[in-house]
Design an enzyme around this catalytic site. Structure first.
Site, PDB file in Angstrom:
ATOM      1  N   GLN A 233       4.185  -4.885   2.056  1.00  0.00           N
ATOM      2  CA  GLN A 233       5.104  -4.387   1.033  1.00  0.00           C
ATOM      3  C   GLN A 233       4.637  -4.788  -0.367  1.00  0.00           C
ATOM      4  OE1 GLN A 233       7.595  -2.282   0.936  1.00  0.00           O
ATOM      5  NE2 GLN A 233       7.388  -1.857   3.113  1.00  0.00           N
ATOM      6  N   SER A 234       3.345  -4.834  -0.575  1.00  0.00           N
ATOM      7  CA  SER A 234       2.818  -5.267  -1.873  1.00  0.00           C
ATOM      8  C   SER A 234       3.235  -4.329  -3.010  1.00  0.00           C
ATOM      9  CB  SER A 234       1.292  -5.323  -1.791  1.00  0.00           C
ATOM     10  OG  SER A 234       0.743  -5.443  -3.089  1.00  0.00           O
ATOM     11  N   ASN A 235       3.892  -4.888  -4.010  1.00  0.00           N
ATOM     12  CA  ASN A 235       4.205  -4.127  -5.225  1.00  0.00           C
ATOM     13  C   ASN A 235       2.935  -3.860  -6.023  1.00  0.00           C
ATOM     14  OD1 ASN A 235       7.171  -4.248  -4.960  1.00  0.00           O
ATOM     15  ND2 ASN A 235       6.824  -6.462  -5.209  1.00  0.00           N
TER      16      ASN A 235
ATOM     17  N   CYS B 107      -0.088  -3.385  -4.783  1.00  0.00           N
ATOM     18  CA  CYS B 107      -0.827  -2.266  -4.177  1.00  0.00           C
ATOM     19  C   CYS B 107      -0.178  -0.934  -4.534  1.00  0.00           C
ATOM     20  CB  CYS B 107      -0.906  -2.444  -2.661  1.00  0.00           C
ATOM     21  SG  CYS B 107      -2.042  -3.780  -2.188  1.00  0.00           S
TER      22      CYS B 107
END
Ligand code: PLP
Length: 329
Positions: A74-76, A78
């Protein structure tokens, strides 16, 4: 500020600053302000937009056609990198930590909409692994540009050095003074940038990062990494300035059960800010930092006439991937 490195416009700036009157009143002081970097505008906003303005400008200058980076599922970072790649007309390659779910949600869903090419492994990629991926892309005649996790390198750090200048102008216009800036700190570019910016604008308040998770791949302690980032970013600006680990305040008291595990602290923060102010926190970063701040306020770490600025760093899409955990009280 001395020297403006070229930037590729990605963020809606300045982001608003306003007072959380209902919340300040409910807590009986201190005065709490919020800076809305959840509203930077890039694909639901967040702090990576400011960093990527400098990083993507460099990628364009170097003739890159592909942005390569890594992060959690859930990387913001990325998600915002994938969106930035679309805006810059580039491809995006993401190495994500975890197992690919059948139906992508939250940030991962957005990565798909931005047509990022994904690969999966158990942990986020090391510098070496990103370089190996870049090498294989070069063999396919691409021109990859590697961005470290969180865009926390010297260029990314510039984003928050300039953000401090923006904040100074807003504080002058509002005729307000800030005693504390509190925010979520994890890969370090945000805190290192604020600290450098504080030096440049002569900010006298305290900058307190609430640590969200201990990264595995640090060279030295977190404070040592912050000092290096601030120093390196200053150098990019043409300034010689040494920083030491003692120049950074990081609180490690709110790590809870680990990264992205929502507990009572995060849950209460999300509900309270939503109910009092109609503002959304994310379940991983800002709710942990805000919950930490609430705990510090309730345990009387600040006096009633002080002013705290909570710097909201975004994360909105992940809210929708933790509904059960946030709902259950
Ligand atoms: C990445 C991120 C942070 C942490 O910023 P760093 O510069 O990595 O320390 C905080 N909040 C959100 C929502 C983020 O995505």
């Amino acid at each position: 500020m001395p020297y403006l490195k070229s930037r590729f416009p990605l963020a809606f700036l300045p982001t608003p600053v306003h007072e959380l009157k209902n919340l300040s009143k409910a807590l009986g002081g201190p005065k709490i302000l919020i800076k809305r970097d959840d509203q930077t505008g890039l694909a639901f906003g967040g702090n990576k937009a400011r960093k990527l303005e400098f990083v993507v400008a460099d990628a364009i200058q170097k003739g890159a056609d592909t942005l390569v980076t890594t992060g959690a599922i859930q990387s913001n970072h990325c998600r915002q990198t994938a969106a930035a790649a679309c805006m810059a007309g580039m491809r995006c390659e993401l190495v994500l930590a975890g197992k690919e779910p059948e139906i992508p949600q939250g940030n991962l869903f957005l990565d798909h909409l931005f047509k990022a090419r994904l690969s999966w492994q158990t942990a986020s990629a090391t510098e070496k692994e990103l370089e190996q991926l870049a090498e294989s892309l070069r063999r396919e005649n691409h021109k990859p540009y590697v961005i470290p996790i969180g865009a926390s390198n010297a260029l990314g750090t510039l984003g928050y050095a300039y953000a401090m200048q923006e904040l100074k102008e807003q504080m002058q216009a509002l005729q307000l003074n800030i005693d504390y800036i509190i925010f979520a700190s994890c890969s370090g570019g945000t805190q290192a940038g604020m600290r450098l910016g504080a030096e440049l604008i002569n900010f006298k308040g305290k900058i307190l990062g609430i640590n969200i998770a201990k990264l595995d791949q640090l060279n030295g302690t977190y404070e040592e990494c912050l000092a290096t980032l601030s120093h390196d970013a200053a150098k990019v600006m043409g300034i010689q300035k040494q920083f030491t680990p003692k120049d950074f305040s990081v609180n490690y008291d709110y790590l809870g059960q680990g990264y992205a595990i929502v507990g009572a602290l995060e849950r209460e923060a999300i509900h309270l800010l939503a109910e009092k102010e109609g503002i959304l926190l994310d379940p991983v970063y800002t709710s942990r930092a805000f919950g930490g701040m609430l705990d510090l306020i309730r345990s009387k770490q600040f006096s009633k006439n002080e002013t705290i600025l909570f710097w909201h760093t975004g994360g909105t899409p992940a809210l929708f991937t933790h509904i059960e955990k946030i709902w259950n009280e």
